[in-house]
Scaffold this active site. Structure first.
Site, PDB file in Angstrom:
ATOM      1  N   HIS A  81     -21.252  -6.279 -16.365  1.00 19.87           N
ATOM      2  CA  HIS A  81     -19.889  -6.023 -16.849  1.00 19.87           C
ATOM      3  C   HIS A  81     -19.520  -7.004 -17.966  1.00 19.87           C
ATOM      4  CE1 HIS A  81     -15.694  -5.048 -16.998  1.00 19.87           C
ATOM      5  NE2 HIS A  81     -15.317  -6.229 -16.520  1.00 19.87           N
ATOM      6  N   HIS A 123      -5.426  -8.205 -16.880  1.00 23.09           N
ATOM      7  CA  HIS A 123      -6.701  -7.689 -17.392  1.00 23.09           C
ATOM      8  C   HIS A 123      -6.807  -6.188 -17.126  1.00 23.09           C
ATOM      9  CE1 HIS A 123     -10.697  -8.258 -18.990  1.00 23.09           C
ATOM     10  NE2 HIS A 123     -11.243  -7.686 -17.931  1.00 23.09           N
ATOM     11  N   HIS A 132       2.530   1.954  -3.320  1.00 24.74           N
ATOM     12  CA  HIS A 132       1.522   2.538  -4.214  1.00 24.74           C
ATOM     13  C   HIS A 132       1.378   4.033  -3.951  1.00 24.74           C
ATOM     14  CE1 HIS A 132      -2.072   2.946  -6.612  1.00 24.74           C
ATOM     15  NE2 HIS A 132      -2.787   3.296  -5.561  1.00 24.74           N
ATOM     16  N   HIS A 173     -11.817   6.134  -7.664  1.00 26.54           N
ATOM     17  CA  HIS A 173     -10.358   6.215  -7.662  1.00 26.54           C
ATOM     18  C   HIS A 173      -9.777   5.564  -8.916  1.00 26.54           C
ATOM     19  CE1 HIS A 173      -6.470   6.829  -5.902  1.00 26.54           C
ATOM     20  NE2 HIS A 173      -6.202   5.535  -5.795  1.00 26.54           N
ATOM     21  N   GLU A 191       0.825  -1.208   0.000  1.00 30.24           N
ATOM     22  CA  GLU A 191       0.000   0.000   0.000  1.00 30.24           C
ATOM     23  C   GLU A 191       0.861   1.261   0.000  1.00 30.24           C
ATOM     24  OE1 GLU A 191      -3.244   2.754   0.485  1.00 30.24           O
ATOM     25  OE2 GLU A 191      -2.837   0.885  -0.574  1.00 30.24           O
TER      26      GLU A 191
END
Length: 380
Positions: A295, A353, A105, A179, A102
């Site tokens: 989706h 993906h 990032h 986000h 985290e």
């Protein structure tokens, strides 16, 4: 978070940014500003992919506060708090590994923020310095426009705010989705800026009269593709943020039916906690099925629209390479999407993906830009 920890984080962000800034500075590229923009594009793409890795490894709450980790600048300093939380819940959400994922990032995001500040600062410095004493001030203003990097600066502040809310609101799906969509939008905006710098560096070729009509169709299809892709990105982010990826474990059917039992009202109620309905009850599985199903099936629209765009752009001089890449990445997206279901959501394929989605954003942005300005003069 105290002032010392905040200062340490700011220094870390500067150190992260110093590497790409140094690479730009020592490069042999004659247009270092253009180089800086494209380095920012590359790192933003990397940030999106690493953000997907962060989300898919359930590391989003590896540090449960923001911007630091238990008020500290890094997990080293917060070692005791992290180990205490890990001893209570060994698999997380807080573990030492997840805390580092985290925070890396966040450091990368802050480093990109520094690059955008540098872009904005250089643009304003060139604009103020270049206009003084120039007879062709109007032409210069068209070449050096500080408004765009300034917009990027405020946009990344908004993106940072959504990153903070993602943590402080405990992965509430609307903030996680926002986000991700804003991150993809930042990539598109930076790529558009990079396209403009390319155009200023070397004029784009004019299309032949025989290709002018086709170019008009490409512009319409490329714009439509951008809208369709944006919708699919939001749907994909909503699927991931609600952990609905494996709500259907077979393809093309779901739960043995092409149209399974679904709860669209609960699944697409935007303002609610993770895993809960708006009333605070546990989210029914039929709601997750609805999220996944929408989706999955909207992907068919994406394939048709983006496929048509690639087909029309393929023979146009200046667009063919991008069109071929769109077709290749589109095929890869179909493969990774189906493989994610069949192989029970493997991390590498799931991250791939997300990387494919970012690649489509980048390629479509370039097709839109080049289709718009292909026949234009070098400076428009």
């Amino acid at each position: 978070m105290d002032h010392n920890s905040f200062a340490h984080m700011a220094i870390t962000a500067l150190l992260v940014a110093s590497l790409p800034l140094s690479a730009v500075w020592i490069s042999k590229d004659s247009n270092k500003y253009r180089k800086l923009v494209w380095v920012a594009v590359f790192l933003t793409f990397d940030l999106i992919v690493f953000g997907a890795f962060t989300r898919l490894t359930d590391s989003g709450l590896g540090c449960p506060d923001w911007p630091g980790c238990y008020g500290a600048a890094n997990p080293f300093v917060a070692h005791e708090q992290i180990r205490a939380a890990e001893s209570l819940m060994p698999t997380g959400p807080v573990t030492m590994v997840k805390a580092w994922i985290e925070m890396i990032h966040r450091y990368l995001a802050m480093g990109i923020g520094v690059l955008i500040v540098a872009m904005m600062g250089v643009a304003w410095w060139r604009w103020f310095g270049g206009r003084r004493g120039k007879a062709n001030a109007a032409a210069f203003a068209r070449r050096v426009t500080p408004g765009y990097p300034t917009f990027l600066f405020f946009f990344i502040l908004l993106q940072g705010a959504f990153g903070a809310w993602t943590v402080t609101q405990k992965l509430q799906p609307i903030f996680v989705t926002g986000h991700l969509v804003l991150g993809m939008s930042l990539l598109a905006f930076l790529a558009w800026f990079g396209g403009r710098e390319d155009q200023l560096h070397a004029a784009m070729p004019r299309v032949s009269p025989s290709q002018a009509a086709r170019l008009g169709r490409v512009r319409v299809l490329a714009a439509l593709s951008g809208v369709v892709l944006l919708v699919q990105l939001a749907l994909g982010a909503w699927t991931s943020s609600n952990y609905a990826t494996l709500a259907c474990t077979e393809f093309p059917t779901c739960a043995g039916s092409l149209v399974p039992e679904m709860d669209f009202q609960q699944g697409f109620h935007l303002w609610r906690e993770l895993g809960k309905t708006a009333a605070g009850h546990y989210l029914p599985f039929s709601a997750l099925t609805a999220i996944h199903w929408v989706h999955r099936n909207f992907a068919a629209v994406v394939v048709v629209v983006l496929g048509l765009t690639a087909w029309q752009a393929w023979p146009v001089h200046g667009l063919g390479k991008h069109a071929r890449w769109v077709a290749a990445v589109l095929a890869l997206q179909l493969f990774t999407g189906v493989a994610t279901i069949y192989f029970n959501y493997p991390l590498a394929i799931a991250v791939g993906h997300n990387a494919g989605a970012a690649a489509l954003v980048l390629l479509l942005t370039m097709i839109n830009y080049r289709a718009k300005y292909l026949a234009a003069p070098a400076y428009q």
